[in-house]
Design an enzyme around this catalytic site. Structure first.
Site, PDB file in Angstrom:
ATOM      1  N   CYS A 131       0.608  -1.207  -0.007  1.00 54.53           N
ATOM      2  CA  CYS A 131       0.006  -0.105   0.004  1.00 54.53           C
ATOM      3  C   CYS A 131       0.878   1.173  -0.063  1.00 54.53           C
ATOM      4  CB  CYS A 131      -1.102  -0.020   1.094  1.00 54.53           C
ATOM      5  SG  CYS A 131      -2.024  -1.370   1.284  1.00 54.53           S
ATOM      6  N   HIS A 278      -3.839   6.937   1.394  1.00 55.41           N
ATOM      7  CA  HIS A 278      -4.169   5.783   0.796  1.00 55.41           C
ATOM      8  C   HIS A 278      -5.440   5.047   1.213  1.00 55.41           C
ATOM      9  CE1 HIS A 278      -4.032   1.615   0.029  1.00 55.41           C
ATOM     10  NE2 HIS A 278      -4.046   1.163   1.433  1.00 55.41           N
ATOM     11  N   ASN A 308     -10.201  -0.842  -2.134  1.00 51.60           N
ATOM     12  CA  ASN A 308      -8.794  -0.704  -1.731  1.00 51.60           C
ATOM     13  C   ASN A 308      -7.834  -1.306  -2.740  1.00 51.60           C
ATOM     14  OD1 ASN A 308      -5.963  -0.858  -0.566  1.00 51.60           O
ATOM     15  ND2 ASN A 308      -6.528  -1.594   1.163  1.00 51.60           N
TER      16      ASN A 308
END
Ligand code: UT7
Length: 351
Positions: A131, A278, A308
């Site tokens: 991420c 993020h 995500n």
């Protein structure tokens, strides 16, 4: 050769440091929309649970056979970013590709993009920071540009999660979260002072590596073993996440990374014009937003429609925020990420 060396030496030994600036952005997501209602058909979950715990309403998943992969989606996003930058693929002199879902175990997706975009035989670097991959990529690109080594660097974050998710009750805490897609940025040299990437801040804590992980196949538990054992309880090749543990660390590390970035530049949270977190979980973004007392117009979230997308989430959200007119010349833009590793970091930009 005599003539080439002095020029090369002049270029790399320059005392003046340059700055780097994002001059082009782009993203690509597959057309295929997967709603929470679609997931209810394959696992024991509800729209209420997913929205309440994550904020996600739908995500994009690659249609098998469409040809979309991390590399091809990354190349599509990159084409747009390069065009927006007013450059051609031949102007790019280095590329960085961040993904946790590469097309192959090796080689990395960077070389695939170099080929797909018919680029010169430039260096292609793959980074494995999940991420935080895009934030790490921007940091590396920034250093190369600052030293004068390269002028135009392409940074891509792309993920093809849907091919590797466990779509049943056992995998539900992870599989409802992730989406596929790609985002890309072109960083270019600028001699403007106080503009572009002001600073980047990177961290990791490997003690928690196994809290968010795909363990197999790995070099000691290779495909051969997994097939021979044919053990239905072997879930090592699906992502595992200790959700609450990750969540608790995420909110702390996001905040630390932002504070560190602001302090390094003598800034305060009131100076932030746009925060792009993020897109891990809407609740994490909201926690960070409230901690820094940012109004809704100062944070861009799109996890609601894309899920995500790991390394792709920041460049997708940044492109969207720019296209929606939420970022203007001179704005202070903060990127912040946290994820598997654990890894985390921030980027402070004067747009
Ligand atoms: O992007 C990289 C970094 N990632 C993150 O930062 C993600 C951090 N973690 C999270 O976002 C959250 O922990 C999750 C969204 C993954 C999970 O939410 P949670 O509120 O922490 O739920 P939980 O794992 O504690 O589970 C609560 C309950 C459990 O049931 P019991 O034991 O209370 O009966 C789970 O079995 O929710 C259940 N559950 C589900 N129920 C319906 C777990 N997944 C689901 C599901 N649908 N999809």
């Amino acid at each position: 050769m005599d003539k080439i060396f002095p020029i090369f030496a002049n270029e790399t030994n320059r005392k003046t440091m340059y700055n780097s600036k994002i001059i082009g952005l782009g993203y690509y997501v597959p057309d295929n929309i997967v709603t929470n209602a679609d997931l209810i058909k394959v696992m024991d979950t509800t729209d209420e649970w997913i929205q309440e715990r994550t904020g996600i309403q739908e995500r994009r998943w690659v249609i098998e056979g469409s040809g979309d992969t991390s590399a091809t989606m990354g190349a599509k996003a990159a084409r747009i970013a390069i065009e927006k930058a007013g450059l051609t693929t031949k102007d790019i002199d280095f590329l960085i590709f961040a993904t946790l879902s590469p097309d192959y175990y090796f080689p990395g997706c960077g070389v695939m993009v170099q080929d797909l975009l018919e680029m010169n035989t430039i260096g292609a670097l793959d980074i494995r920071n999940q991420c935080s991959g895009f934030v790490y990529g921007i940091s590396v690109a920034d250093q190369f540009i600052k030293t004068g080594m390269y002028k135009n660097i392409l940074v891509i974050g792309a993920e093809y999660h849907s091919g590797g998710l466990e779509l049943n009750d056992r995998g539900r805490n992870v599989s409802v979260i992730f989406g596929d897609g790609a985002g890309a940025a072109v960083l270019s040299r600028t001699e403007e002072k106080g503009k572009g990437i002001l600073s980047t801040h990177l961290h990791s804590e490997g003690a928690h590596a196994k809290e968010l992980i795909v363990e197999g196949p790995n070099i000691t538990h290779w495909v051969d073993d997994i097939m021979k054992e044919n053990n239905p309880d072997d879930v090592s090749y699906y992502p595992f996440m200790n959700g609450q543990f990750v969540f608790k660390h995420a909110v702390v590390r996001f905040s630390e990374a932002i504070i560190e970035g602001l302090q390094a530049n003598g800034l305060q949270s009131t100076d932030i014009d746009m925060l792009i977190p993020h897109q891990a979980n809407l609740r994490i973004s909201q926690f960070v937003q409230h901690k820094f007392r940012l109004t809704d117009d100062k944070v861009h979230n799109n996890i609601q429609k894309f899920g995500n997308t790991t390394a792709a989430s920041i460049p997708i959200a940044l492109t969207e925020a720019l296209e929606e007119g939420k970022i203007k010349e001179g704005d202070l833009v903060v990127l912040a990420a946290f994820g598997s590793g654990f890894t985390w970091g921030s980027v402070i930009i004067r747009w």
